[in-house]
Scaffold this active site. Structure first.
Site, mmCIF file in Angstrom:
data_model
loop_
_atom_site.group_PDB
_atom_site.id
_atom_site.type_symbol
_atom_site.label_atom_id
_atom_site.label_comp_id
_atom_site.label_asym_id
_atom_site.label_seq_id
_atom_site.Cartn_x
_atom_site.Cartn_y
_atom_site.Cartn_z
ATOM 1 N N LYS A 168 -5.719 -42.534 -41.838
ATOM 2 C CA LYS A 168 -4.325 -42.296 -41.456
ATOM 3 C C LYS A 168 -3.476 -41.962 -42.694
ATOM 4 C CE LYS A 168 -0.439 -42.292 -39.224
ATOM 5 N NZ LYS A 168 -0.032 -41.153 -38.428
ATOM 6 N N LYS A 236 7.436 -45.201 -46.169
ATOM 7 C CA LYS A 236 6.505 -46.339 -46.205
ATOM 8 C C LYS A 236 5.070 -45.832 -46.339
ATOM 9 C CE LYS A 236 5.042 -47.382 -42.380
ATOM 10 N NZ LYS A 236 4.050 -47.438 -41.351
HETATM 11 P P1 NAP Z 1 10.025 -48.075 -34.717
HETATM 12 O O1 NAP Z 1 10.569 -47.302 -33.574
HETATM 13 O O2 NAP Z 1 10.865 -48.310 -35.930
HETATM 14 O O3 NAP Z 1 9.550 -49.503 -34.120
HETATM 15 C C1 NAP Z 1 9.106 -50.502 -34.984
HETATM 16 C C2 NAP Z 1 8.699 -51.703 -34.163
HETATM 17 O O4 NAP Z 1 8.243 -52.731 -35.074
HETATM 18 C C3 NAP Z 1 9.854 -52.312 -33.365
HETATM 19 O O5 NAP Z 1 9.339 -52.798 -32.153
HETATM 20 C C4 NAP Z 1 10.303 -53.449 -34.295
HETATM 21 O O6 NAP Z 1 10.969 -54.463 -33.602
HETATM 22 C C5 NAP Z 1 8.973 -53.921 -34.804
HETATM 23 N N1 NAP Z 1 9.078 -54.738 -36.013
HETATM 24 C C6 NAP Z 1 9.545 -54.363 -37.220
HETATM 25 N N2 NAP Z 1 9.489 -55.391 -38.098
HETATM 26 C C7 NAP Z 1 8.959 -56.440 -37.405
HETATM 27 C C8 NAP Z 1 8.626 -57.772 -37.768
HETATM 28 N N3 NAP Z 1 8.822 -58.229 -38.998
HETATM 29 N N4 NAP Z 1 8.078 -58.554 -36.826
HETATM 30 C C9 NAP Z 1 7.866 -58.100 -35.569
HETATM 31 N N5 NAP Z 1 8.159 -56.835 -35.157
HETATM 32 C C10 NAP Z 1 8.690 -56.022 -36.089
HETATM 33 O O7 NAP Z 1 8.650 -47.476 -35.250
HETATM 34 P P2 NAP Z 1 7.594 -46.537 -34.497
HETATM 35 O O8 NAP Z 1 7.961 -45.120 -34.739
HETATM 36 O O9 NAP Z 1 7.346 -47.041 -33.131
HETATM 37 O O10 NAP Z 1 6.308 -46.809 -35.419
HETATM 38 C C11 NAP Z 1 5.464 -47.950 -35.248
HETATM 39 C C12 NAP Z 1 4.247 -47.774 -36.135
HETATM 40 O O11 NAP Z 1 3.553 -46.577 -35.763
HETATM 41 C C13 NAP Z 1 4.600 -47.632 -37.624
HETATM 42 O O12 NAP Z 1 3.623 -48.251 -38.415
HETATM 43 C C14 NAP Z 1 4.566 -46.129 -37.824
HETATM 44 O O13 NAP Z 1 4.295 -45.788 -39.177
HETATM 45 C C15 NAP Z 1 3.441 -45.724 -36.892
HETATM 46 N N6 NAP Z 1 3.505 -44.343 -36.414
HETATM 47 C C16 NAP Z 1 4.681 -43.797 -35.986
HETATM 48 C C17 NAP Z 1 4.699 -42.477 -35.549
HETATM 49 C C18 NAP Z 1 5.969 -41.794 -35.104
HETATM 50 O O14 NAP Z 1 5.961 -40.566 -35.038
HETATM 51 N N7 NAP Z 1 7.045 -42.505 -34.776
HETATM 52 C C19 NAP Z 1 3.515 -41.728 -35.525
HETATM 53 C C20 NAP Z 1 2.329 -42.322 -35.930
HETATM 54 C C21 NAP Z 1 2.335 -43.630 -36.379
HETATM 55 P P3 NAP Z 1 12.569 -54.477 -33.466
HETATM 56 O O15 NAP Z 1 12.866 -53.696 -32.199
HETATM 57 O O16 NAP Z 1 12.904 -55.910 -33.369
HETATM 58 O O17 NAP Z 1 13.142 -53.833 -34.695
#
Ligand code: NAP
Length: 294
Positions: A168, A236
């Site tokens: 990744k 990140k």
């Molecule tokens: P996001 O919308 O920012 O959501 C992050 C999630 O993590 C939220 O549910 C947040 O909860 C939770 N979180 C953050 N800190 C936490 C903690 N200390 N304890 C418990 N929960 C916590 O991010 P996302 O886009 O869904 O991405 C999630 C993962 O997938 C990341 O690792 C990202 O790099 C990866 N990813 C993302 C994409 C993309 O295009 N978006 C593509 C591939 C991979 P709260 O609601 O409480 O903040």
């Protein structure tokens, strides 16, 4: 299957919703209350979600967040039971993944840990067409097949636990560099008097065309920088890749240069926009706006 889904952000929520749609029994949990998934039980803590689950699926921001949901107060660790599989679709450190897997497996020899980060972003998460890159035992991945199938279109087995995360980081390194090349090209062309509406068809007709450009171009044409993949998360991942490179004594001079662009873009307040908003920093430096024909 009985699934605990932890983390209902941009990616996690539609992934959990697709599990429900496919008929799985889902207990969903999010750190901040108010995010629910229709048809899923809303759990109060990670331990509550994981109690009685066959599979715990995690999709949270970063390494610290995964550590917190697994081993923090009311974490998954309290509910680990024989035969359970923990699958992590967050993008996090490969070396931390190995440590987390060891600690989880120490709770019972038949508890399994799979790293299964994704590519495809928000649109593919909603459509159930994510691509997974997985690290773990083949037999365990086979047991997860119905869940992979509900959320994605392909699973690539990269090797043992942590190799999914390694792959990744290699993928997002390329996305960051490809998009940076595209954004710098748009900026230079605009400054020299060629607008995006003329450059884009040329890019799309040539060998320069890419999936990254296909995904991002419609958003750029609308100047829509709302987050599909937030800039803070790409930064990140850039840092995770540079950390992994340092651990392995690999030099990544291109990625180091791109990190500086993301650092400044985040410092100036673009961290919650899409990473495509790095274009606006290049535009500012150049004193030009890449115009849209639409
Ligand atoms: P996001 O919308 O920012 O959501 C992050 C999630 O993590 C939220 O549910 C947040 O909860 C939770 N979180 C953050 N800190 C936490 C903690 N200390 N304890 C418990 N929960 C916590 O991010 P996302 O886009 O869904 O991405 C999630 C993962 O997938 C990341 O690792 C990202 O790099 C990866 N990813 C993302 C994409 C993309 O295009 N978006 C593509 C591939 C991979 P709260 O609601 O409480 O903040």
């Amino acid at each position: 299957m009985r699934v605990a889904f932890l983390g209902l952000g941009i990616m996690g929520r539609p992934m959990a919703a697709n599990l429900v749609k496919a008929g799985h029994e889902v207990a969903a949990w999010n750190r901040t209350a108010g995010k629910d998934v229709e048809g899923a039980r809303s759990a109060t803590t990670p331990a509550d979600a994981a109690a009685g689950a066959e599979v715990v699926w995690i999709c949270v921001s970063d390494t610290k967040a995964v550590e917190a949901v697994l081993f923090g107060a009311d974490g998954v660790e309290q509910s680990l039971a024989s035969g359970m599989i923990v699958a992590d679709s967050s993008t996090i450190s490969p070396s931390a993944t190995r440590r987390f897997a060891e600690r989880v497996k120490a709770r019972g020899t038949d508890i399994a840990y799979v790293d299964a980060p994704v590519t495809g972003s928000k649109i593919a998460a909603e459509a159930g067409s994510l691509i997974f890159m997985a690290g773990g035992d083949e037999a365990v991945l086979a047991r997860l097949q119905p869940l992979f199938h509900a959320m994605g279109k392909q699973v690539f087995h990269m090797g043992e636990t942590s190799k999914g995360q390694a792959a990744k980081l290699a993928m997002n390194l390329q996305i960051a560099l490809i998009y940076e090349g595209f954004a710098e090209a748009l900026t230079l062309a605009a400054k020299l008097g060629v607008g995006v509406e003329r450059l884009l068809p040329l890019v799309q007709a040539s060998m320069v065309r890419s999936g990254v450009v296909d995904y991002k171009a419609p958003f750029l044409l609308q100047r829509d920088f709302s987050p599909n993949f937030p800039l803070r998360l790409m930064l990140k991942d850039i840092r995770l890749a540079l950390d992994a490179a340092r651990e392995a004594r690999v030099r990544l001079p291109g990625l180091e240069a791109v990190e500086e662009v993301y650092d400044v873009a985040a410092e100036e307040g673009r961290q919650d926009l899409d990473y495509a908003a790095t274009l606006t920093l290049l535009e500012k430096w150049a004193g030009v706006e890449v115009k849209s024909g639409i």
